[in-house]
Write a protein that holds these residues in place. Structure first.
Motif, short mmCIF file in Angstrom:
data_model
loop_
_atom_site.label_atom_id
_atom_site.label_comp_id
_atom_site.label_asym_id
_atom_site.label_seq_id
_atom_site.Cartn_x
_atom_site.Cartn_y
_atom_site.Cartn_z
N HIS A 1 27.80 8.68 5.12
CA HIS A 1 29.21 7.57 4.03
C HIS A 1 29.20 6.43 4.50
O HIS A 1 29.04 5.89 3.84
N ALA B 1 33.73 9.43 -0.66
CA ALA B 1 32.32 9.51 -0.56
C ALA B 1 31.91 9.47 -2.32
O ALA B 1 31.49 8.80 -3.13
N TYR C 1 25.85 9.06 -0.52
CA TYR C 1 27.08 9.44 -0.79
C TYR C 1 27.24 11.34 -1.64
O TYR C 1 28.03 11.12 -0.78
#
Length: 190
Positions: free
Chosen positions: A83, A115, A102
Motif C-alpha cells: 500500500h 488501497a 494497490y
C-alpha cells in the motif's frame, strides 16, 4: 545495555527504541538506529518500513518508494509495504505503476479500503472512470462516510459532468475533513 546484549530480542528492542525516538521527535536518532538495525538484521523488513514512514512524513516520496521496495524484498506479502509503495508511486504521478501495487493488497488487510480507493484514483487518472466506479462498488456501503471514498466518487462524477451529485458528496466529505485542500478544490470545481 539492551542494545549491546539483545539476546534473541534485538529486533523488538530496536523497534521499541525507534518508537520512543519517534514519539520524542528525535529523527536523527531514529535514522541512526534504523541503519544499524537494518545492518544487524538484514532480513527484517521493519527497519525499512520505519524509514519509509519517516520519509513520507517529510514528503520524501522517492526515499519512501526505495524503502518500501527494500521492505518488499524481505517480505513480499507485506500489505503495509504494498500500500505504501502504491501511495508513493501515485504521489509521484505514476498511476499505472501504482495500480498494480494497490490491487495486490488483500481484502483481509486494514489497508484494503484505502488501497481500493487508491486503485480507483489511478484508474481515474488513466481515463478509466467506469472501471474506477465499479472497483469502488466492491468496497460496499459501509464506507460511505469515508472522505477519501467520497472524494474519489466525486471525481468520477465530475469526469462524467455530474456536478450536483459530485457537490453533494464533496459537501459530506468536507464535513468529515473541513481542512482537506483536495476536497475544497474539488468542491469549488463542482
Amino acid at each position: 545495555q539492551l542494545l549491546l546484549d539483545p539476546r534473541d530480542e534485538g529486533a523488538e528492542i530496536c523497534e521499541a527504541y525507534a518508537t520512543g525516538f519517534l514519539l520524542a521527535y528525535r529523527v536523527d536518532r531514529v535514522e541512526a538506529l534504523v541503519s544499524a538495525w537494518a545492518s544487524d538484521y538484514p532480513q527484517d523488513p521493519l527497519p525499512h518500513l520505519i524509514r519509509a514512514r519517516l520519509a513520507r512524513s517529510f514528503n520524501g516520496w522517492k526515499e519512501a518508494e526505495a524503502a518500501y521496495r527494500r521492505a518488499l524484498e524481505r517480505d513480499p506479502d507485506s500489505d503495509e509495504a504494498q500500500h505504501g509503495l502504491a501511495d508513493s508511486l501515485l504521489t509521484q504521478q505514476r498511476p499505472e505503476d501504482a495500480l498494480d501495487w494497490y490491487l495486490r493488497v488483500p481484502a483481509k488487510s486494514r489497508h484494503y479500503v484505502d488501497a481500493r480507493i487508491g486503485a480507483a484514483d489511478c484508474l481515474v487518472a488513466l481515463g478509466r472512470s467506469e472501471e474506477a466506479a465499479a472497483l469502488l462498488e466492491e468496497i460496499g456501503p459501509g464506507s460511505n462516510e469515508n472522505p477519501k471514498l467520497l472524494l474519489t466518487q466525486a471525481r468520477i462524477d465530475l469526469e462524467a459532468g455530474q456536478y450536483a451529485p459530485a457537490a453533494e458528496k464533496l459537501r459530506r466529505a468536507r464535513t468529515l475533513q473541513p481542512l482537506n485542500d483536495d476536497i475544497l478544490f474539488a468542491l469549488a470545481s463542482a
